[in-house]
Design an enzyme around this catalytic site. Structure first.
Site, PDB file in Angstrom:
ATOM      1  N   LYS A 193       0.885  -1.169   0.000  1.00 46.87           N
ATOM      2  CA  LYS A 193       0.000   0.000   0.000  1.00 46.87           C
ATOM      3  C   LYS A 193       0.921   1.216   0.000  1.00 46.87           C
ATOM      4  O   LYS A 193       0.891   2.061   0.917  1.00 46.87           O
ATOM      5  CB  LYS A 193      -0.927  -0.059   1.233  1.00 46.87           C
ATOM      6  CG  LYS A 193      -2.016   0.991   1.255  1.00 46.87           C
ATOM      7  CD  LYS A 193      -3.132   0.762   0.235  1.00 46.87           C
ATOM      8  CE  LYS A 193      -4.134   1.907   0.283  1.00 46.87           C
ATOM      9  NZ  LYS A 193      -5.116   1.851  -0.828  1.00 46.87           N
ATOM     10  N   ASP A 249      -2.791 -12.351   5.162  1.00 52.79           N
ATOM     11  CA  ASP A 249      -3.872 -13.007   5.903  1.00 52.79           C
ATOM     12  C   ASP A 249      -5.201 -12.771   5.189  1.00 52.79           C
ATOM     13  O   ASP A 249      -5.973 -13.708   4.935  1.00 52.79           O
ATOM     14  CB  ASP A 249      -3.931 -12.450   7.328  1.00 52.79           C
ATOM     15  CG  ASP A 249      -5.079 -13.051   8.123  1.00 52.79           C
ATOM     16  OD1 ASP A 249      -5.240 -14.294   8.061  1.00 52.79           O
ATOM     17  OD2 ASP A 249      -5.806 -12.297   8.774  1.00 52.79           O
TER      18      ASP A 249
HETATM   19  C1  IPM Z   1      -4.208 -17.591   9.564  1.00 49.62           C
HETATM   20  C2  IPM Z   1      -5.147 -17.291  10.697  1.00 49.62           C
HETATM   21  C3  IPM Z   1      -4.366 -16.701  11.864  1.00 49.62           C
HETATM   22  C4  IPM Z   1      -3.694 -15.439  11.384  1.00 49.62           C
HETATM   23  C5  IPM Z   1      -5.239 -16.441  13.104  1.00 49.62           C
HETATM   24  C6  IPM Z   1      -5.853 -17.720  13.616  1.00 49.62           C
HETATM   25  C7  IPM Z   1      -4.480 -15.743  14.194  1.00 49.62           C
HETATM   26  O1  IPM Z   1      -6.162 -16.445  10.282  1.00 49.62           O
HETATM   27  O2  IPM Z   1      -3.257 -18.384   9.748  1.00 49.62           O
HETATM   28  O3  IPM Z   1      -4.410 -17.057   8.477  1.00 49.62           O
HETATM   29  O4  IPM Z   1      -4.304 -14.360  11.357  1.00 49.62           O
HETATM   30  O5  IPM Z   1      -2.519 -15.499  11.020  1.00 49.62           O
HETATM   31 MG    MG Z   2      -6.158 -16.037   8.204  1.00 46.79          MG
END
Ligand code: IPM
Ligand code: MG
Length: 364
Positions: A193, A249
């Protein structure tokens, strides 16, 4: 033929059900190819908080350190540990494993199976030919930056999270992406970004510098909002996508829908540590604990089973065995078997155990 030590951490929710099937497939590979996989199980997440007082104990961390690879199910899904005031969050297990074991590169391959093109909410003609790999930075950014807290001030509450990256952290994940692209279609899309964030401007500058060492690989820059759009508009144009922790994520949950269900997607988390067999790594389906269907044998074990294929490929250099698992999964799906998440007219819906058994049988 070799002997491999694997720490098995099934965790919470559907974790134990899907990991049971993953281990079944692993042991089928063992008997077919003459390998020995020694598995040692331990608690993580809610079950570990209740039995051992922490989301992952020091003893379990030691077990993981001493293994050649880690097979991880899922953690979380118990509201009493996840409210804003919970002292120990189950996800702490994941963060400790990622950070303490320096597993900074999270690989999430997206390759929808032909037979599942119609299971996605995206049109089959848009999906046809999609095959890309997201390389998510896993030990930096907002997930680990300090300070991260809620503060009381004279005007009420403030909250702060810190997005910090060193040039060295950016460089090593970009190198991972370029190396992986070399063995694929030689294109890297770096997602940031940079029109808003300083960390992204350093990211982009570093990407350009690293790219100079890989003249055979094409580098494309995309802003994260545009990337979110292009993932569902032109998914076939991507080969390797590399991005920071939180963008990765979010984008990988979106990308998982291209494959029809989150229940199809494996992941590998790697660093630089080598064992006698290959790269040390943690292997985990991306779907999470799904408490709403836990304990009912409704979960799709394919992500966990494909996670074992990634383990064989990256940590044990057992390419033929990894290919065999992927082929077995495809064969069973082509034969019309589905779990609940992929229910569709004209297919046969089977339970978690049954899906695992079918895939193991296809291997023999
Ligand atoms: C992932 C999950 C995790 C993250 C959570 C469970 C903390 O969403 O592995 O993508 O955000 O990394
Ligand atoms: Mg995730």
């Amino acid at each position: 033929m070799g002997t491999y030590a694997i720490a098995v951490l099934p965790g919470d929710g559907i974790g134990p059900e899907v990991i049971e099937q993953a281990v079944r497939v692993l042991q089928t590979i063992a008997s077919r190819y003459g390998h020995t996989f020694t598995t040692t199980s331990a608690l993580v997440g809610v079950s570990a908080i209740e039995a051992e007082g922490d989301a992952i104990s020091d003893a379990t961390m030691n077990l993981c350190q001493q293994s050649d690879a880690i097979l991880f199910g899922a953690v979380g899904g118990a509201p009493r540990y996840e409210g804003p005031n919970a002292k120990i969050q189950p996800a702490r297990a994941l963060f400790r494993l990622r950070k303490d074991l320096e597993l900074y590169a999270n690989l999430r391959p997206i390759r929808p199976l032909q037979a599942l093109l119609n299971a996605s909410t995206i049109k089959a003609e848009v999906l046809q030919g999609t095959d890309f790999l997201v390389v998510r930075e896993l030990t930096g950014g907002l997930y680990f930056g300090k300070p991260s807290e809620i503060r009381e001030t004279s005007q009420g509450y403030d909250a702060i999270d810190t997005l910090i990256y060193s040039e060295a952290e950016i460089e090593r994940i970009l190198r991972t992406a370029f190396e992986l692209a070399r063995a694929r279609r030689k294109k890297v899309t770096s997602v940031d970004k940079a029109n808003v964030l300083s960390s992204s401007r350093l990211w982009r500058r570093t990407a350009d510098r690293v790219a100079a060492a890989y003249p055979d690989v094409t580098l494309e820059h995309l802003l994260v909002d545009a990337c979110a759009m292009h993932l569902i508009r032109r998914p076939t144009s991507f080969d390797v996508i590399v991005t920071e922790n939180m963008f990765g994520d979010i984008l990988t949950d979106e990308a998982s829908m291209l494959a029809g269900s989150m229940g199809m997607l494996p992941s590998a988390s790697l660093g630089t540590r080598k064992t006698a067999h290959g790269l040390f790594g943690l292997y985990e389906p991306i779907h999470g604990s799904a408490p709403d269907i836990a304990g009912q044998q409704k979960a799709n074990p394919i992500a966990a089973i494909l996670t074992v294929a990634m383990m064989l490929r990256y940590s044990f250099n057992l390419k033929q065995e990894a290919d065999a698992i992927e082929a077995a999964v495809e064969q069973v799906v082509n034969a019309g078997y589905r779990t609940e998440d992929l229910r569709e007219a004209g297919t046969e819906v089977v339970r978690t155990q049954e899906m695992g058994r079918l895939i193991a049988e296809a291997l023999l």
